[in-house]
Design a protein around this motif. Structure first.
Motif, PDB file in Angstrom:
ATOM      1  N   VAL A 115      25.330  31.876  38.078  1.00  0.00           N
ATOM      2  CA  VAL A 115      26.694  32.402  37.953  1.00  0.00           C
ATOM      3  C   VAL A 115      27.629  31.337  37.385  1.00  0.00           C
ATOM      4  CG1 VAL A 115      28.703  33.308  39.205  1.00  0.00           C
ATOM      5  CG2 VAL A 115      26.394  34.095  39.788  1.00  0.00           C
ATOM      6  N   LEU A 116      27.520  30.113  37.886  1.00  0.00           N
ATOM      7  CA  LEU A 116      28.395  29.046  37.396  1.00  0.00           C
ATOM      8  C   LEU A 116      28.081  28.679  35.947  1.00  0.00           C
ATOM      9  CD1 LEU A 116      28.559  26.761  40.559  1.00  0.00           C
ATOM     10  CD2 LEU A 116      30.288  28.380  39.724  1.00  0.00           C
ATOM     11  N   ALA A 117      26.828  28.779  35.549  1.00  0.00           N
ATOM     12  CA  ALA A 117      26.450  28.458  34.170  1.00  0.00           C
ATOM     13  C   ALA A 117      26.919  29.520  33.191  1.00  0.00           C
ATOM     14  CB  ALA A 117      24.933  28.285  34.072  1.00  0.00           C
ATOM     15  N   ASP A 118      26.974  30.781  33.625  1.00  0.00           N
ATOM     16  CA  ASP A 118      27.369  31.885  32.734  1.00  0.00           C
ATOM     17  C   ASP A 118      28.050  32.982  33.556  1.00  0.00           C
ATOM     18  OD1 ASP A 118      27.668  33.837  30.808  1.00  0.00           O
ATOM     19  OD2 ASP A 118      25.529  34.044  30.392  1.00  0.00           O
ATOM     20  N   PRO A 119      29.298  32.741  33.989  1.00  0.00           N
ATOM     21  CA  PRO A 119      29.955  33.730  34.853  1.00  0.00           C
ATOM     22  C   PRO A 119      30.023  35.127  34.245  1.00  0.00           C
ATOM     23  CG  PRO A 119      31.238  31.706  34.775  1.00  0.00           C
ATOM     24  CD  PRO A 119      30.139  31.570  33.764  1.00  0.00           C
ATOM     25  N   LYS A 120      30.435  35.234  32.998  1.00  0.00           N
ATOM     26  CA  LYS A 120      30.578  36.556  32.389  1.00  0.00           C
ATOM     27  C   LYS A 120      29.228  37.255  32.264  1.00  0.00           C
ATOM     28  CE  LYS A 120      32.625  39.108  28.614  1.00  0.00           C
ATOM     29  NZ  LYS A 120      33.472  39.057  27.418  1.00  0.00           N
ATOM     30  N   GLY A 121      28.223  36.540  31.812  1.00  0.00           N
ATOM     31  CA  GLY A 121      26.901  37.139  31.661  1.00  0.00           C
ATOM     32  C   GLY A 121      26.313  37.592  32.980  1.00  0.00           C
ATOM     33  N   MET A 122      26.455  36.767  34.006  1.00  0.00           N
ATOM     34  CA  MET A 122      25.887  37.114  35.312  1.00  0.00           C
ATOM     35  C   MET A 122      26.657  38.243  35.988  1.00  0.00           C
ATOM     36  SD  MET A 122      23.099  35.565  35.710  1.00  0.00           S
ATOM     37  CE  MET A 122      22.863  36.161  37.377  1.00  0.00           C
ATOM     38  N   LEU A 123      27.981  38.219  35.899  1.00  0.00           N
ATOM     39  CA  LEU A 123      28.751  39.304  36.507  1.00  0.00           C
ATOM     40  C   LEU A 123      28.531  40.614  35.753  1.00  0.00           C
ATOM     41  CD1 LEU A 123      32.044  37.510  37.550  1.00  0.00           C
ATOM     42  CD2 LEU A 123      30.117  38.193  38.984  1.00  0.00           C
TER      43      LEU A 123
END
Length: 159
Positions: free
Chosen positions: A69-77
């Motif tokens: 999530v921290l590495a890619d917030p938009k992608g993970m959310l």
């Protein structure tokens, strides 16, 4: 569920019920105190919740890892929202600083950096510290549960 920044066991859900029962009763000795995963709370209980939900819906529920999530917030959310069949909104990527009514009774003890934040920060890239022996035994006992859960984690979705 998402583990806190810097947690070794960031992914906290999944596994087969029979294996969970075996791990819940495993005790690890540390400082003369018997550490009991079943009574301590956390990972085994989340695994049990995962199993109940998976049995009920007929498939594994979504699992996300803090580092992802921290590495890619938009992608993970985006991936989490898709898995939950809810719309993604860019408003999920930032928030106003400050305390919220939903923070609960532990907020004063744990949420200082959360209350100061206004969005996701980068993952902590520092190497994990070497654990002293009594803590290393606890991590070793918990590792199989973590690895089982980690298998179910979502990957990022690019929009």
């Amino acid at each position: 569920l998402i583990g806190g920044k810097g947690h070794r066991l960031g992914v906290e859900i999944a596994a087969r019920h029979d294996q969970v029962r075996a791990h819940q009763h495993q005790r690890v000795v540390g400082r003369g105190i018997r550490f009991d995963f079943q009574r301590a709370g956390g990972l085994p209980q989340q695994v049990e919740i995962f199993e109940r939900v998976a049995d009920r819906i007929g498939q594994p529920p979504p699992v996300i890892d803090t580092r992802d999530v921290l590495a890619d917030p938009k992608g993970m959310l985006t991936a989490l929202c898709a898995a939950c069949d809810i719309p993604f909104s860019n408003a999920m990527l930032s928030w106003p600083a400050g305390r919220r009514a939903s923070d609960g009774v532990w907020a004063p003890a744990w949420y200082g950096s959360v209350e100061r934040s206004t969005g996701f920060g980068p993952p902590d890239e520092r190497p994990l510290p070497q654990l002293e022996a009594r803590l290393a035994r606890i991590e070793e006992a918990a590792r199989p549960l973590y690895e089982r859960l980690r298998r179910f984690r979502l990957g990022a979705t690019t929009a």
